[in-house]
Each structure stands twice: as structure tokens, then as C-alpha cells.
Motif scaffolding. Structure first.
Motif, PDB file in Angstrom:
ATOM      1  N   TYR A  76      -1.707  11.907  -5.197  1.00  0.00           N
ATOM      2  CA  TYR A  76      -3.003  11.265  -5.419  1.00  0.00           C
ATOM      3  C   TYR A  76      -3.658  11.797  -6.700  1.00  0.00           C
ATOM      4  N   SER A  77      -3.404  13.076  -6.990  1.00  0.00           N
ATOM      5  CA  SER A  77      -4.041  13.736  -8.144  1.00  0.00           C
ATOM      6  C   SER A  77      -3.273  13.530  -9.442  1.00  0.00           C
ATOM      7  N   ALA A  78      -2.074  12.923  -9.352  1.00  0.00           N
ATOM      8  CA  ALA A  78      -1.171  12.935 -10.504  1.00  0.00           C
ATOM      9  C   ALA A  78      -1.164  11.656 -11.324  1.00  0.00           C
ATOM     10  N   PHE A  79      -1.815  10.577 -10.852  1.00  0.00           N
ATOM     11  CA  PHE A  79      -1.666   9.323 -11.594  1.00  0.00           C
ATOM     12  C   PHE A  79      -2.901   8.894 -12.384  1.00  0.00           C
ATOM     13  N   MET A  80      -4.095   9.311 -11.973  1.00  0.00           N
ATOM     14  CA  MET A  80      -5.296   8.852 -12.671  1.00  0.00           C
ATOM     15  C   MET A  80      -5.350   9.375 -14.107  1.00  0.00           C
ATOM     16  N   GLY A  81      -4.877  10.606 -14.323  1.00  0.00           N
ATOM     17  CA  GLY A  81      -4.939  11.211 -15.652  1.00  0.00           C
ATOM     18  C   GLY A  81      -4.211  10.410 -16.709  1.00  0.00           C
ATOM     19  N   GLY A  82      -3.072   9.819 -16.361  1.00  0.00           N
ATOM     20  CA  GLY A  82      -2.297   9.045 -17.334  1.00  0.00           C
ATOM     21  C   GLY A  82      -3.060   7.848 -17.863  1.00  0.00           C
ATOM     22  N   PHE A  83      -3.776   7.142 -16.981  1.00  0.00           N
ATOM     23  CA  PHE A  83      -4.536   5.963 -17.394  1.00  0.00           C
ATOM     24  C   PHE A  83      -5.773   6.348 -18.215  1.00  0.00           C
TER      25      PHE A  83
END
Length: 577
Positions: free
Chosen positions: A72-79
Motif C-alpha cells: 500500500y505504501s509502495a505505489f503512490m510515490g511513483g505517481f
């Protein structure tokens, strides 16, 4: 220019395309995007994605949260970072240090971890908007190194229980050490064997990557080197997949040989605001205010350490790859990532050194590689969660141990001993206190560094030489903590001896002066006059001279150089004779 025109001009500047580009760096590189960039970004994004998934699962374990919270914590940063980031290499996501800090504050409670992400993001974004990035300069290098070394030891040893398959071990470090050794007879053979094999494979692959074979120019040699590099880069994913297949195989035959991750929530997290209250096991509702009070100093430490870690990584890779970053824009990117991440059940994240290194080495061209990484994480959440049930905890423990082991940098202790031994004091204080409470370690180290800095200000070096008159060369600025030290030296070496001596204050290094200093200088000039000797100033910078002249000090005399001051004193002495 009248006020309406000034207002329109300010509005035009605020809404200009250049201002918009400064807030949205994606507008700077997207118009120049090429097909070649897409190929490299795809390759880098896939490679980093295959590294991110197993690490995110493992770091959730460090944070004391169910493994899906790592994803859950790993995908928002990329966007978010694609839009707001200024480094092509940095990847945002869960890290070992932030996971440890999160656990130390929320104790493995998912709702509180998500709320902590929101509050940290708000603090970080506010710091960016107020241009407060300079506050990170007050955290010295010895404090950072002391913390990271202690964190590596804490995180690494915390995974020994999973290698041994031991249950019900306390999380407090000293109790954890005691109970881990005390319960060694209860170790599970399957977990021990699998954990050691995973460690051996990971260490072997790391060695292969850092010591590539010779390239004789042939197609076969180049292909072999690239294959070894690819396998070594994706070692975490490969080892975890292999361990999962082994665990699944044993389970299919009805043998529970390994301690496995167990049930995980399937699918994407719901997009919803983070909870602002909590409910205890006995049904008591804990208010938002009480939760924030429970966070304590961690609410300051976590945002600062997140910013420090990410900006240090961004600066390192910007220097390596010949581009520049905007520190305050990086703060904004991290802050917005943590704010938006809290709406998808993420805990606080920051830049990852290991994954950023993989990103850079794979040849990423723009921050768009982070979108590919995020898509891989989302696909894992959507389709692979049932498979995560069989991931052995020993394999995740091996991944974490190999990730944090390089952080134990004993070489830095040797360097500090050789260069400036006093820096070992904040290092040792931070290192030792971090085993008690991580926040106390960082705060204690900052306090000791601050005390050393204040001591340096209060005791500036003063070089004294005898040229008939005493010449005292000040090595730094002259502010109120230092004035008593200067006065003591002047009194003991010039005024309290017989006969008293004249003094030339060489001030060419002095760039700071304040009212307390002016007051003390007035008294010193009076003392010199009473004893019929001279106090002269030389090498004054214009800003300092202006202040001293405005102070209207009785008997104040100055020259451009020490030599000129000594000549004037000598001529006055001859006239008096």
C-alpha cells in the motif's frame, strides 16, 4: 509604478509558465520526451518494481504491520514523484529506517500508522512551502551515521527471530536480544535452514554484482555479464519466489515446515480519508488529540528523518549523474506523497537508497520510470496477494538483513577518530540511545552536536603573538557567547600583568558582532585607558566598522592592517618617551 500595476505584475509572475514549471517539474522534461527515454524508463521501472515488491513486504514486517501495508505504501510515490520530483533517479517508498521509526511511534497499529503518514506529509509539505529545508542542516553527519548504524543493528537483529522461527519475542531491543538467545532451543529447523540458504544466495548474488566477470568483447561474454547483472539486481524477488515455491511444495504434501506470512488482504486498498480516531481492544474510543499526544516527539523526528534521507540520496545521485535538484521541491514531493498515501492506507515513506541505485544503474532517463514501478506494485496487489500467503518469514528476514547490513559503516568511526575525535561524542550518544528509543537517540545526538557547536562559538581560537605589543588574531565571528572568553584572555595576558601591555585585535576574520560584544569592548577600552596602554583594532570589515563607529566607543581606534597598528603604537611610544 502605482499599486494596481504592481499587483498585476505580481499576479503575472505568480501565474507565469516558468512559475508553474518550478512547481510542476514534469513540465520541464515531458515536452522533450523521446522514444529512447520510454525504452529505458520501462526497463528501469520493471527492474525496480521487481525489487520493490519483496522489499515492501519485508519492511512492513519491520513496521509491525500486515505485509500488504508495505505494498500500500509502495505505489503512490511513483505517481506523485513523476509530477513533483526533480531527480530522475529517486524512488519513494517504504524503507528500513522509516519502518523502524514508524514502529517505534505507533507500535504496529495500522490505523495510527496511516494517520501518522498524513500528519508527516502535512508537516513536510508545510516546511517546503515555508522554505524551511535549511533546518535539516542542524542534523550533523555524526548524528546521521550514529542513527543509521544503530537502526541497521536493531533492524537486522530484529529479523534473527524470524530466521530461527521463534515466536512471541518482545520488540524492545534489549529484551529482544535476551529472549532471542534464551529461546534458541525452540528454533525451527526448517526456518533456520531456509533462512541461511536465502542469506547465502543473496550474499553470493551481491558479490557477483559487485565483482563482474571479465569482458573480452565477445557476444557470449557480454550476454553472460548482462545476465549475471540482471539476476543479481532482481535477487530479492528471485529468492523470495523460490522460497515461496519451496514452502508451497511442502504445504501441498501436508508438512508445515516453515513459518509463513499467512493471510493477507486481497485487492487494492480503498481510497478513503485516514481515520482520525481509534478504538482500543476494550472498546474505548481514543480521540485525535490523544493519538497525536501519543505520537510525541516522533511526530517531529519522522518527517525530519524522511526529508533528510531522501534529500541526501537525491543530492548524491544528482552529483553522480551531473544534474541539480531543488531541495524544497523535493520536500514538497515527499510531503504530498505521504498525504496522498494516507488515503490508500500507506505508512510514512521516503527515498530508498538501494532502489534508487538500481534505478540509476539500469539507465532510467526521467522520473516516469516510477510510474512503471507503481503499476507493478498495483498488479501485485490485484493478482498476487493469495500467493503471498506462502512467503516464508525467514526469506523476508534474509532480504531485510542483506538490505541493512551495508548501513553498519564502521569505517566512518575510524575516519572521525583520525580527523576530528570530538565528533565521536554525538555519534556514540546517538548510537547508544537509539537502542533505547529511536527518537531519544536522534534528539540526544542533535543536543550534543548543538552543545559542541555552542562551545565552539563560546571558545573561539585566539592566536596571540608578541610584536612589542600583543597581537591577538580572532579566528571567527565575535558574538555574545565568546565575549567573556576574549575578555578573560585580554585581562590575563595584557591588563593584569606588570607593566600592562598594549593590544592589537586582528579582526579580519570577524563578520559578526552584537550588542553584548559592543558593551564589553566599551569596558575594555576604559580599562586600557586607565592603565595608560592602547587597544587598537585592525582589518575590520566595512559592516563591522560601521557598527563600531555608530556605537561611539570612547578611545576607539582602528587601522587597515596589523603592521600599521604596530607602527602607530611604536610612534606613540617614542613621542611619550
Amino acid at each position: 509604478m502605482d499599486r494596481p500595476l504592481q499587483g498585476r505584475e505580481s499576479f503575472r509572475r505568480c501565474c507565469s509558465y516558468s512559475t508553474l514549471k518550478s512547481w510542476l517539474p514534469v513540465l520541464s522534461w515531458l515536452p522533450k520526451y523521446k522514444l529512447r527515454y520510454l525504452q529505458m524508463d520501462l526497463l528501469a521501472g520493471i527492474t525496480v518494481g521487481l525489487t520493490t515488491v519483496p522489499q515492501a513486504l519485508a519492511y512492513a514486517e519491520v513496521a509491525g504491520l500486515p505485509v500488504q501495508y508495505g505494498l500500500y505504501s509502495a505505489f503512490m510515490g511513483g505517481f506523485i514523484y513523476t509530477l513533483l520530483g526533480t531527480s530522475k533517479d529517486v524512488t519513494l517508498g517504504p524503507t528500513a529506517i522509516m519502518s523502524l521509526l514508524c514502529f517505534s511511534v505507533v507500535g504496529g497499529q495500522p490505523h495510527r500508522a496511516v494517520l501518522l503518514s498524513l500528519l508527516c506529509g502535512v508537516i513536510q509539505a508545510a516546511m517546503a512551502l515555508l522554505r524551511l529545508g535549511f533546518l535539516l542542516d542542524f542534523i550533523s553527519y555524526p548524528v546521521i551515521k550514529g542513527f543509521t548504524c544503530a537502526a541497521a543493528v536493531t533492524i537486522g537483529f530484529g529479523q534473527v527471530k524470524n530466521i530461527l522461527g521463534i515466536q512471541n519475542v518482545p520488540h524492545q531491543f534489549f529484551l529482544e536480544v535476551y529472549f532471542t538467545f534464551h529461546n534458541i532451543p525452540e528454533a525451527r529447523v526448517g526456518d533456520v535452514v531456509l533462512g541461511l540458504v536465502c542469506l547465502a544466495l543473496l550474499i553470493g548474488l551481491m558479490f557477483m554484482k559487485s565483482h563482474p566477470g571479465t569482458d573480452d568483447g565477445s557476444v557470449y561474454s557480454r550476454f553472460a555479464n548482462k545476465l549475471v547483472w540482471a539476476v543479481a539486481t532482481m535477487r530479492n524477488a528471485l529468492v523470495v519466489v523460490a522460497a515461496t515455491l519451496v514452502a508451497y511444495s511442502w504445504d501441498a504434501y501436508g508438512h508445515q515446515v516453515f513459518t509463513i506470512t499467512g493471510h493477507t488482504t486481497r485487492g487494492l486498498p480503498p481510497f478513503s480519508p485516514p481515520p482520525t480516531s481509534d478504538t482500543t481492544s476494550n472498546g474505548t474510543i481514543v480521540s485525535f488529540k490523544e493519538i497525536v499526544e501519543d505520537f510525541g516527539g516522533g511526530l517531529l523526528v519522522i518527517p525530519l528523518m524522511g526529508l533528510l534521507e531522501s534529500i541526501a540520496i537525491a543530492k548524491a545521485f544528482a552529483s553522480q549523474n551531473n544534474y541539480r535538484i531543488d531541495a524544497n521541491q523535493e520536500l514538497l514531493a515527499i510531503g504530498v506523497t505521504n498525504i496522498m498515501g494516507s488515503f490508500v492506507s500507506a505508512y510514512p515513506v521516503t527515498g530508498s537508497f538501494g532502489r534508487t541505485a538500481v534505478n540509476s544503474q539500469t539507465g532510467v532517463c526521467t522520473p516516469a520510470g516510477g510510474i512503471i514501478t507503481s503499476v507493478i506494485v498495483l498488479l501485485s496487489l490485484a493478482f498476487l496477494m493469495p500467493a503471498f500467503y506462502y512467503i516464508p518469514k525467514a526469506s523476508l528476514a534474509a532480504v531485510i538483513i542483506c538490505a541493512v547490513a551495508p548501513m553498519v559503516d564502521y569505517h566512518v568511526v575510524i575516519k572521525m577518530w583520525r580527523i576530528h575525535r570530538l565528533d565521536l561524542l554525538p555519534f556514540v550518544v546517538t548510537f547508544l540511545l537509539s537502542f533505547w528509543q529511536v527518537q531519544y537517540g536522534i534528539m540526544g545526538g542533535i543536543a550534543v552536536s548543538g552543545a559542541l557547536l555552542l562551545y565552539t562559538m563560546a571558545r573561539p581560537k585566539i592566536k596571540v603573538s608578541d610584536h612589542g605589543a600583543l597581537v591577538m588574531e580572532l579566528s571567527s565571528g565575535l558574538s555574545f557567547p565568546a565575549v567573556e572568553h576574549l575578555s578573560h584572555i585580554i585581562h590575563t595576558q595584557a591588563l593584569q600583568i606588570f607593566p600592562p601591555r598594549s593590544v592589537v585585535l586582528d579582526c579580519h576574520h570577524v563578520s559578526i558582532i552584537d550588542y553584548t560584544v559592543i558593551s564589553e569592548l566599551r569596558d575594555l577600552l576604559r580599562q586600557f585607558s586607565l592603565r595608560n596602554v592602547k587597544l587598537m583594532f585592525s582589518g575590520l570589515q566595512f559592516s563591522i566598522l560601521k557598527i563600531l563607529l555608530e556605537a561611539d566607543l570612547q578611545g576607539f581606534r582602528y587601522t587597515n592592517s596589523v603592521e600599521e597598528a604596530l607602527l602607530q603604537m611604536e610612534s606613540v611610544s617614542l613621542l611619550s618617551d
